[in-house]
Every structure is written in structure tokens, then in C-alpha cells.
Design an enzyme around this catalytic site. Structure first.
Site, short mmCIF file in Angstrom:
data_model
loop_
_atom_site.label_atom_id
_atom_site.label_comp_id
_atom_site.label_asym_id
_atom_site.label_seq_id
_atom_site.Cartn_x
_atom_site.Cartn_y
_atom_site.Cartn_z
N ARG A 17 -14.35 -6.07 9.94
CA ARG A 17 -15.81 -6.19 9.94
C ARG A 17 -16.29 -7.42 10.72
O ARG A 17 -17.40 -7.46 11.20
CB ARG A 17 -16.29 -6.31 8.49
CG ARG A 17 -17.29 -5.23 8.18
CD ARG A 17 -17.86 -5.38 6.84
NE ARG A 17 -16.84 -5.84 5.87
CZ ARG A 17 -16.99 -5.74 4.57
NH1 ARG A 17 -18.05 -5.19 4.07
NH2 ARG A 17 -16.06 -6.16 3.74
N HIS A 51 6.73 0.61 -0.20
CA HIS A 51 7.60 -0.24 0.63
C HIS A 51 8.99 -0.41 0.02
O HIS A 51 9.93 -0.77 0.72
CB HIS A 51 6.93 -1.58 0.95
CG HIS A 51 6.98 -2.59 -0.15
ND1 HIS A 51 6.11 -2.60 -1.20
CD2 HIS A 51 7.81 -3.65 -0.36
CE1 HIS A 51 6.38 -3.60 -2.01
NE2 HIS A 51 7.42 -4.26 -1.54
N LYS A 106 13.29 -0.81 1.72
CA LYS A 106 14.21 -1.94 1.52
C LYS A 106 15.64 -1.50 1.82
O LYS A 106 16.06 -0.43 1.35
CB LYS A 106 14.13 -2.44 0.07
CG LYS A 106 12.84 -3.18 -0.25
CD LYS A 106 12.86 -3.69 -1.67
CE LYS A 106 11.52 -4.26 -2.06
NZ LYS A 106 11.36 -5.68 -1.77
N GLU A 145 9.37 -10.29 -11.54
CA GLU A 145 8.85 -11.24 -10.56
C GLU A 145 8.57 -12.57 -11.24
O GLU A 145 8.18 -12.59 -12.40
CB GLU A 145 7.54 -10.73 -9.97
CG GLU A 145 7.68 -9.46 -9.16
CD GLU A 145 6.33 -9.07 -8.55
OE1 GLU A 145 6.03 -9.56 -7.46
OE2 GLU A 145 5.61 -8.28 -9.17
N ASP A 189 0.51 -0.67 -10.68
CA ASP A 189 0.94 -1.47 -9.53
C ASP A 189 2.42 -1.29 -9.22
O ASP A 189 2.83 -1.31 -8.06
CB ASP A 189 0.64 -2.96 -9.83
CG ASP A 189 0.81 -3.85 -8.61
OD1 ASP A 189 0.36 -3.45 -7.53
OD2 ASP A 189 1.38 -4.95 -8.75
N HIS A 211 6.91 2.13 -7.36
CA HIS A 211 8.22 1.55 -7.04
C HIS A 211 9.29 1.92 -8.08
O HIS A 211 10.38 2.37 -7.74
CB HIS A 211 8.14 0.02 -6.96
CG HIS A 211 7.10 -0.49 -6.01
ND1 HIS A 211 6.81 0.14 -4.83
CD2 HIS A 211 6.29 -1.57 -6.07
CE1 HIS A 211 5.86 -0.54 -4.19
NE2 HIS A 211 5.52 -1.58 -4.93
C1 BG6 Z 1 3.51 -4.61 -4.47
C2 BG6 Z 1 2.69 -4.98 -5.66
O1 BG6 Z 1 3.48 -3.22 -4.26
O2 BG6 Z 1 4.86 -5.00 -4.70
C3 BG6 Z 1 2.77 -6.47 -5.93
O3 BG6 Z 1 1.33 -4.61 -5.43
C4 BG6 Z 1 4.21 -6.90 -6.06
O4 BG6 Z 1 2.05 -6.82 -7.11
C5 BG6 Z 1 5.01 -6.41 -4.87
O5 BG6 Z 1 4.25 -8.31 -6.12
C6 BG6 Z 1 6.49 -6.67 -5.08
O6 BG6 Z 1 7.17 -6.39 -3.89
P1 BG6 Z 1 8.53 -7.12 -3.55
O7 BG6 Z 1 8.95 -6.48 -2.26
O8 BG6 Z 1 8.21 -8.58 -3.41
O9 BG6 Z 1 9.44 -6.84 -4.69
#
Ligand code: BG6
Length: 487
Positions: free
Chosen positions: A43, A172, A176, A210, A229, A234
Site C-alpha cells: 500500500r 512450511h 523442512k 517453542e 496456528d 503443521h
Molecule cells: C508458524 C506459526 O506457522 O510457524 C508461528 O504461525 C510459529 O506461530 C512458526 O512460530 C513456527 O515455525 P518454525 O519453522 O520456527 O518451527
């Protein structure tokens, strides 16, 4: 191959932190196809030169070898340009089209890394401006919706504008290297397959812990929570990789069909299992890595009386012939005792003991996903050759084989976003999530969300820097097992 890669949300956090650095690594290593343009859309009113400068300033903060030299950045910067857009205005899409029509390309990638509430608008506008040609691919970042209905709504709009083969839904974790190794372990080796079933496996734990809190994402996270999340995407993708049947080949749909079957076979929730098998927690103040950290409710952007969960621990089963009755435990959380993601597979004890085995010691396969990437195979061996008290008794002691993939493959490994971006450019869908798979995952978490919405108990507090609420240990202990750090 000439390509245009358009980042919607081009001045956002994900682009600075993950996508641009990943593209730069691909560029540096010569894996980015030649003749590409990377177009940031945002934007703000920026020129191409200002956009490049902003990216250079972010790159300057990168530490170590990953930081580009100024000569390297100058070469990379030549690929970058910027288009200012208000994403609801049709005229602005026409301006983007003009920019894209400046040259011939084989592939145009529209990468949506904006708030998901904008996804439907962007898809509709792209279609209305004829920016959904056969050579276009669209990438959708997670979270894709906040429940089943909103996920379906996004998929319906995206599906109207693009064919399923043009839609790349990112998780994502699938990019990995450690997760790809999980597939390699299972489907590139025959060793474990005969054991990979209920007859030999007692239970499986998947932990993604985490140390970080919600950082600057307090307000986003407060409307999201750990279930949406991390678990819906994941953690369930990891569960699928562990639980799926061998696909007939590596084609995207062969893999995705098998993952879908696992999701469909996940045991349905009952009011009883929802209460007993799903634990939610929220971090209170505590100490992480010797630093005092605030409670979740005191984080910027978070509602001071928030009921959002920052940790989930749950027990489920895959109700099919291979897995019936084997508990799968999933646990994930922020501000936990360590940054650690692993899958632990505990085998059943020997059917008839002739040696003295130490209590609770069984064969285990631990698949470390991060920060360490490797495998540990826990076995029992006799320490008979040792001198001292008890020598001569046929006692067993735990030993383990330790395989370190980082050491073995080191710098040759490609990071998750780099892998996924290159796959999008190549049109390879193996590591992306199909709409029916994603909907099934939402269908499974939906009863949990509904249960929590009316459950007066709320999330249980845990001190930051611990492994979550004690109810999580109690849940697994009811089956006679314990989490890895408790064994
Ligand atoms: C993301 C989440 O998809 O994955 C985050 O939204 C999280 O909250 C992250 O911290 C963790 O990814 P990684 O690759 O650091 O384990």
C-alpha cells in the site's frame, strides 16, 4: 525460464523475514531460474529503488554467512521491483497487469502473504482483471481461514479463479529438510515398514515446542491460538507423514490421497474425549533461557482477560487397520522449556523377558525435526562386561544409535521456504496441501473450537519456560505413558 513472482503483502513481515532471504539463497546458489522478476506489492508509495533499499536495510541485519555482500546484493536487487496497490481497487490490478505485460514470461506466481481476510478479494480481482491465465500459479499462506466455513469460502473463491493444479497452499513444515527425511525414512527404506503398525508400536508423540512468545504478533495470535496456528496444519501434517500408507509414487496426488485418508480416519470427538483428551494452556510469567518473560495476557496486542490458548496437548487415534488403538499424542506451545520439535515412536516391550530390563525402557525411534535434525534409535544392550556391583547379572542398559543429518549433509541443505518457492516456480505440488486435505483438517479441529467456545474452564495456566500445564502430563499418564522429558 522467465518468471514474475508477485508478493502481495510485499512490505510485510513474512516477506522481509523469510521469503526474500530464501530467494536470495536460491539466487546465490544458482538455483533460481534466470530471467526472473520479483515484484513486491504494497500500500505504501515506494519506487523500485526505495523498495530495494528497504530490503537491503533488512538484509544488513542478517548475521553470518547468510548476509549478502554489497556486490551480491546489487546483482539480486536487479530482480526486484515494486507496485503500489490498494487491493480492493480494480484500477490497481490493471496497473499490475500493465507491469506484467511489459515482457514475455513463462510463469507468473501470485504469492498471497497478506492477512487471510483479503484472500477472497484478491482472487476475485485477479480473475476480474484476467490475471488468472493458464501460466499463473497462486500461493496461499496459512492460516487459510479460521474455521471450516471460512476455509471453504476461501477455497471456493480460489477454486473459481484457478484450477486446483494452480493453487499452492503452503505449510512450511513440509518444506523442512527434516520433514522430507521423514518421508524418506518411511518410503525409501524397507527396514521399519514391518514394524510400523499397531502390533509393534505402543504410542507416538509429536511435540513442537517453542521458546518464543507471541513476539509482535499479539493481536493476530490472540484471535488465532495454538490449535489454529500449529495443530490444524503443521502438527497434523506430521501426523499424516507418520500415519499414511505408502503412496504408489511421488506424484502430488498420490501423496495427498494417502494423507487425506489419515485425516478422514482420525477418531471423531465425543463430549467425553473432548473434555479428557484435549488440554489447552496459556502461559503465565516465567523464565525462558534465564530471562524473565511476561505472561501472555501482558503481551502487547493481547486482551488482558484473553482465553486464547498458547499451548495444546491432545490424544487422538487413527481408526484403521494399521493403527487402531495406538494413541497419537500431539503437543505444541509457545514459551515452553525448549525449542524442540520431534516425533517419538515407542515400540512395545519384548513379549517375553529373559533379561532384566530397566523399568520403563523400551525400544524407541526418535525423529528430531529441529533444532537438531536426525534420528535416534534407542535399544537395550547388556552391560555385562562392566565390572562392579551387579556384574554378571543379565541386566540391560539403554544405549542409542544417533544419526545427525546436519553433520552429514550440512550446508548442502535447502531451507524450507527456499525449497517451497523453487517448487512453486517448477510447478511441483508434492509439498503443498490440497483443498480437501485442508478442509478435512479443519473439520477435525472444529468440534474442539466449538467445545472451547462454551467451556467455562478456559485454558490452564503454565509458567513460561515449562512444558505446559500439568493436565497435559496427567492426560498421557492415564494411558500409562509419559512425555519424553519425563521418561
Ligand atoms: C508458524 C506459526 O506457522 O510457524 C508461528 O504461525 C510459529 O506461530 C512458526 O512460530 C513456527 O515455525 P518454525 O519453522 O520456527 O518451527
Amino acid at each position: 525460464m522467465a518468471f514474475d513472482l508477485v508478493f502481495f503483502g510485499g512490505t510485510g513481515d513474512l516477506v522481509w523475514r523469510k521469503l526474500m532471504p530464501a530467494l536470495f539463497q536460491a539466487f546465490r546458489h544458482g538455483s533460481l531460474p534466470e530471467g526472473g522478476r520479483i515484484i513486491g506489492v504494497g500500500r505504501e508509495n515506494l519506487s523500485d529503488a526505495q523498495y530495494r533499499q528497504n530490503i537491503q536495510a533488512k538484509f544488513a541485519k542478517v548475521e553470518g554467512e547468510k548476509r549478502p555482500s554489497s556486490e551480491e546484493f546489487a546483482r539480486f536487487a536487479a530482480l526486484l521491483c515494486y507496485v503500489r496497490m490498494d487491493l480492493s481497487r480494480a484500477e490497481d490490478y490493471a496497473a499490475l497487469r500493465n507491469r506484467l505485460e511489459e515482457r514475455e514470461t513463462d510463469t507468473v506466481v501470485m504469492y498471497l502473504s497478506t492477512a487471510p481476510t483479503l484472500f477472497t478479494t484478491i482472487c476475485e480481482q485477479l480473475a476480474a482483471s484476467s490475471l488468472n491465465t493458464a501460466r499463473t500459479r497462486i500461493v496461499l499462506e496459512k492460516p487459510l481461514g479460521h474455521d471450516l466455513a471460512s476455509n471453504r469460502a476461501i477455497n471456493a473463491v480460489a477454486g473459481k479463479a484457478f484450477k486446483e493444479q494452480q493453487i499452492f497452499r503452503i505449510d512450511h513444515y513440509l518444506g523442512k529438510p527434516s520433514v522430507q527425511n521423514l518421508f524418506a525414512l518411511r518410503f525409501g527404506n524397507a527396514l521399519f515398514e514391518p514394524l510400523w503398525r499397531r502390533e509393534h508400536i505402543a504410542h507416538i508423540q509429536i511435540t513442537i515446542a517453542e521458546e518464543l512468545g507471541v513476539e509482535k504478533r499479539g493481536s493476530f495470535y490472540d484471535g488465532t491460538g495454538a490449535l489454529r496456528d500449529m495443530v490444524q496444519n503443521h502438527a497434523l501434517q506430521l501426523l499424516c507423514a507418520i500415519g499414511m500408507e505408502p503412496p504408489i509414487n511421488t506424484h502430488a496426488d498420490a501423496i495427498r490421497d494417502e494423507k487425506l485418508k489419515v485425516l478422514r480416519a482420525l477418531k471423531r470427538w465425543t463430549p467425553e474425549t473432548l473434555g479428557q483428551h484435549v488440554i489447552r494452556g496459556q502461559y503465565a510469567a516465567g523464565t525462558v533461557d534465564s530471562q524473565a518473560v511476561p505472561a501472555y495476557r501482558d503481551e502487547p496486542g493481547v486482551n488482558p482477560s484473553s482465553h486464547t490458548e498458547t499451548c495444546v496437548a491432545l490424544r487422538t487415534e487413527i481408526a484403521n487397520w494399521r493403527w487402531a488403538g495406538v494413541p497419537f499424542y500431539i503437543r505444541t506451545g509457545k514459551r515452553m522449556a525448549a525449542r524442540e520439535a520431534y516425533i517419538e515412536i515407542s515400540f512395545r516391550p519384548a513379549p517375553h523377558e529373559i533379561f532384566r530390563a530397566p523399568a520403563g525402557q523400551v525400544n524407541k525411534l526418535v525423529i528430531h525435526l529441529q533444532p537438531k535434525d536426525g534420528l535416534e534409535l534407542h535399544l537395550l544392550a547388556t552391560g555385562q562386561s562392566k565390572r562392579g556391583p551387579g556384574a554378571g547379572a543379565q541386566a540391560l542398559a539403554p544405549v542409542h544409535l544417533d544419526l545427525d543429518f546436519d553433520k552429514r549433509f550440512g550446508s548442502e541443505r535447502v531451507g524450507a521456504y527456499e525449497r517451497l518457492l523453487l517448487d512453486v516456480l517448477d510447478g511441483r505440488l508434492n509439498l503443498f496441501v490440497r483443498s480437501d486435505e485442508q478442509e478435512e483438517a479443519w473439520r477435525w479441529v472444529e468440534p474442539i473450537l466449538q467445545h472451547w467456545a462454551t467451556d467455562p474452564v478456559g485454558p490452564r495456566p503454565y509458567n513460561a519456560g515449562t512444558w505446559g500445564p500439568s493436565a497435559s502430563s496427567a492426560m498421557i499418564a492415564r494411558d500409562g505413558f509419559c512425555w519424553r522429558e519425563e521418561s
